[in-house]
Design an enzyme around this catalytic site. Structure first.
Site, PDB file in Angstrom:
ATOM      1  N   ARG A   5      33.766   7.243 148.321  1.00 43.41           N
ATOM      2  CA  ARG A   5      33.232   6.100 147.570  1.00 43.41           C
ATOM      3  C   ARG A   5      32.411   5.235 148.510  1.00 43.41           C
ATOM      4  NH1 ARG A   5      36.565   2.194 143.468  1.00 43.41           N
ATOM      5  NH2 ARG A   5      35.323   0.525 144.339  1.00 43.41           N
TER       6      ARG A   5
ATOM      7  N   ARG B  65      35.109  -7.136 150.534  1.00 48.44           N
ATOM      8  CA  ARG B  65      35.606  -7.095 149.148  1.00 48.44           C
ATOM      9  C   ARG B  65      36.925  -7.850 148.997  1.00 48.44           C
ATOM     10  NH1 ARG B  65      35.546  -1.015 148.453  1.00 48.44           N
ATOM     11  NH2 ARG B  65      36.352  -1.294 146.356  1.00 48.44           N
TER      12      ARG B  65
ATOM     13  N   LYS C   4      44.425  -0.607 140.343  1.00 52.70           N
ATOM     14  CA  LYS C   4      44.005  -0.977 138.984  1.00 52.70           C
ATOM     15  C   LYS C   4      43.537   0.227 138.189  1.00 52.70           C
ATOM     16  CE  LYS C   4      40.818  -4.068 140.394  1.00 52.70           C
ATOM     17  NZ  LYS C   4      39.690  -3.356 140.548  1.00 52.70           N
TER      18      LYS C   4
ATOM     19  N   ARG D 166      40.936   6.297 150.620  1.00 50.93           N
ATOM     20  CA  ARG D 166      40.178   6.694 149.431  1.00 50.93           C
ATOM     21  C   ARG D 166      38.728   7.007 149.796  1.00 50.93           C
ATOM     22  NH1 ARG D 166      40.180   2.347 144.648  1.00 50.93           N
ATOM     23  NH2 ARG D 166      38.833   1.226 146.069  1.00 50.93           N
TER      24      ARG D 166
ATOM     25  N   ARG E 228      36.084 -11.138 136.585  1.00 51.56           N
ATOM     26  CA  ARG E 228      36.302 -11.220 138.026  1.00 51.56           C
ATOM     27  C   ARG E 228      35.865 -12.563 138.591  1.00 51.56           C
ATOM     28  NH1 ARG E 228      35.908  -5.453 139.717  1.00 51.56           N
ATOM     29  NH2 ARG E 228      36.211  -5.272 141.954  1.00 51.56           N
TER      30      ARG E 228
HETATM   31  P1  AMP Z   1      35.820  -1.809 141.296  1.00 49.93           P
HETATM   32  O1  AMP Z   1      35.725  -0.350 141.024  1.00 49.93           O
HETATM   33  O2  AMP Z   1      36.503  -2.561 140.182  1.00 49.93           O
HETATM   34  O3  AMP Z   1      36.420  -2.115 142.642  1.00 49.93           O
HETATM   35  O4  AMP Z   1      34.314  -2.365 141.326  1.00 49.93           O
HETATM   36  C1  AMP Z   1      33.379  -1.879 142.281  1.00 49.93           C
HETATM   37  C2  AMP Z   1      32.237  -2.854 142.436  1.00 49.93           C
HETATM   38  O5  AMP Z   1      31.564  -3.027 141.177  1.00 49.93           O
HETATM   39  C3  AMP Z   1      32.628  -4.260 142.848  1.00 49.93           C
HETATM   40  O6  AMP Z   1      32.791  -4.374 144.256  1.00 49.93           O
HETATM   41  C4  AMP Z   1      31.426  -5.061 142.340  1.00 49.93           C
HETATM   42  O7  AMP Z   1      30.313  -4.889 143.186  1.00 49.93           O
HETATM   43  C5  AMP Z   1      31.111  -4.362 141.019  1.00 49.93           C
HETATM   44  N1  AMP Z   1      31.834  -4.983 139.887  1.00 49.93           N
HETATM   45  C6  AMP Z   1      32.791  -4.401 139.102  1.00 49.93           C
HETATM   46  N2  AMP Z   1      33.222  -5.254 138.150  1.00 49.93           N
HETATM   47  C7  AMP Z   1      32.529  -6.406 138.342  1.00 49.93           C
HETATM   48  C8  AMP Z   1      32.531  -7.661 137.693  1.00 49.93           C
HETATM   49  N3  AMP Z   1      33.337  -7.931 136.657  1.00 49.93           N
HETATM   50  N4  AMP Z   1      31.675  -8.625 138.149  1.00 49.93           N
HETATM   51  C9  AMP Z   1      30.859  -8.374 139.188  1.00 49.93           C
HETATM   52  N5  AMP Z   1      30.818  -7.214 139.857  1.00 49.93           N
HETATM   53  C10 AMP Z   1      31.641  -6.227 139.438  1.00 49.93           C
END
Ligand code: AMP
Length: 192
Positions: free
Chosen positions: A134, A145, A14, A128, A89
């Site tokens: 990360r 996740r 993404k 990654r 999400r």
């Molecule tokens: P990502 O980089 O999109 O994988 O997001 C990393 C982490 O940020 C996720 O595992 C969640 O803990 C948090 N996060 C990101 N976007 C959201 C969202 N829309 N709602 C809730 N938690 C989020």
């Protein structure tokens, strides 16, 4: 003006694809994960509220995330176009995003679902984690996740399919190959 959402499990690409697409279409790329990681790094109130959830691979509560996105998408000067990555999400967030869009005449016009098999996702995320360190790309968290995605985010596919704006794209291939598929899928949606 493109108002797109990239909807995909963690590790599907993404972030990379969102950035490319946004650049190509001349719209901002809003990635809630990146925004949250910046808040954590800077130690802001939002960062403090979000950190523990993120480290465990859980979703950050809606109130916190809505604050982050709301101002950009539905504030005093709502954006005409954007590529959203990582928001909404949950169905609650999707409903809220829809209400914002309706209020401003700016609902999404494309939702791109990147399809990648789970074993490939896990492999990418662990790689990654090793390369970029990360905090949530660890063996325990990666599986959690994926499960959170299945339970909370996957139902959004149906929400957008019913609205006729969902397009599914094969997310396995080189960055350029996937980007070309996304471009074609979005063009096909707007041509309908
Ligand atoms: P990502 O980089 O999109 O994988 O997001 C990393 C982490 O940020 C996720 O595992 C969640 O803990 C948090 N996060 C990101 N976007 C959201 C969202 N829309 N709602 C809730 N938690 C989020």
């Amino acid at each position: 003006m493109l108002r797109a959402l990239l909807l995909a499990p963690p590790g599907a690409g993404k972030g990379t694809q969102g950035e490319l697409l946004a650049k190509e279409r001349g719209v901002p790329h809003l990635a809630t994960g990146d925004m949250l990681r910046r808040h954590v790094a800077e130690g802001t109130d939002i960062g403090k509220q979000a950190q523990a959830y993120m480290e465990k691979g859980e979703l950050v509560p809606d109130e916190v995330v809505n604050q982050l996105v709301g101002q950009a998408v539905a504030g005093d000067t709502p954006l005409d176009g954007f590529v959203l990555d990582g928001f909404p999400r949950t169905l609650e967030q999707a409903q809220l995003a829809y209400d914002w869009g309706q209020a401003n005449n700016r609902t999404f016009n494309a939702v791109v679902s990147l399809v990648v098999p789970e074993d490939e996702l896990v492999r990418r995320m662990l790689a990654r984690g090793e390369q970029h360190g990360r905090a949530d790309d660890t063996e325990e968290t990666v599986h959690r996740r994926q499960l959170v995605y299945e339970e909370s985010t996957k139902p959004l596919l149906e929400f957008y399919r019913q609205r006729g704006i969902l397009t599914e794209v094969d997310g396995v291939g080189t960055v350029d190959e996937v980007a070309a598929r996304i471009r074609a899928a979005i063009d096909a949606l707007s041509a309908d």
